[in-house]
Design an enzyme around this catalytic site. Sequence first.
Site, PDB file in Angstrom:
ATOM      1  N   GLU A 199       0.954  -1.519  -0.553  1.00  0.00           N
ATOM      2  CA  GLU A 199      -0.151  -0.297   0.312  1.00  0.00           C
ATOM      3  C   GLU A 199       0.488   1.233  -0.261  1.00  0.00           C
ATOM      4  OE1 GLU A 199      -4.540  -0.775   1.874  1.00  0.00           O
ATOM      5  OE2 GLU A 199      -2.584  -1.236   3.254  1.00  0.00           O
ATOM      6  N   HIS A 244     -11.738  -0.569   6.708  1.00  0.00           N
ATOM      7  CA  HIS A 244     -10.074   0.082   6.189  1.00  0.00           C
ATOM      8  C   HIS A 244      -9.000   0.192   7.536  1.00  0.00           C
ATOM      9  CE1 HIS A 244      -6.534  -0.232   3.622  1.00  0.00           C
ATOM     10  NE2 HIS A 244      -5.934  -0.572   4.279  1.00  0.00           N
TER      11      HIS A 244
HETATM   12 ZN   LIG Z   1      -4.445  -0.924   4.736  1.00  0.00          ZN
END
Ligand SMILES: [Zn+2]
Length: 260
Positions: free
Chosen positions: A103, A194
């Site tokens: 990410e 998230h």
């Molecule tokens: Zn994350």
Amino acid sequence: MRHSTFVFVFIAALCLLTPMVRAASAPDTDVQRITDLIAANHILADQGVLDGFGHVSVRSVKNPKHFFMSRSLAPALVTPADIMEFDENSAPLDLKGREIASERFIHGEIYRVRPDVQTVVHSHSPAVLPFTITDTPFKPVIHTAYFLGYDPVPVFDIRNVEGADNKMLVNTAPTAAALAKVLGNHSVALMRGHGMVVTADTVPWVTFRSIYTQQNAQILLEALKLGKVNYLNQYEVNRADRVERHWDAWKLEAAARGLK
Ligand SMILES: [Zn+2]
């Protein structure tokens, strides 16, 4: 005032002021930013904002299109040897066989569109998650969370970009660019199911904002159980704090628990 008393007072005042002057004039270099980045990893792990996942980055002074971030590692364990440099496309300059965060694009795409942002935190703070999956607005209710602003904090939904069949991870540049767009000029954006991204212009400030975003969420959750909530108004969000005393105290607390 007797001469000896005056000299004593003068020296005492000088001793008190010198650290402040030094702190204010500390040069803003990549070395200093990386030192702060390591401290932020340990503080945010110690304060429960980052668990084994999540990451902090800082923009390079030398090459402002680049940023520094740890290799894929639990933030509590980060050392200087783990810090890597990434380019404007979130590609590592020198991989050396190390594992990197999938990410990392979150950081690169926010730096691309927000020249004012010097540092980014991505966290899975459990306290903010209820506000990412309901229509209850996330707004500041405590004075230390004024930076959240008057309007509700925006929520990024990956389904709007990748559709129903997505992996819930912002691990491509286009999806990260969509997240940066939702962030807009806000200091914080939530991510459905998230976590959140937090931005600032210095590492101590992004640490402050991450900790107080989490604290605001914890307090707001409790308040909502009691009744109607009184949020900060449009004037109360326009304020500023000093971060130095928090930063120094958090560093000491993290070090006392073995994180250095
Ligand atoms: Zn994350």
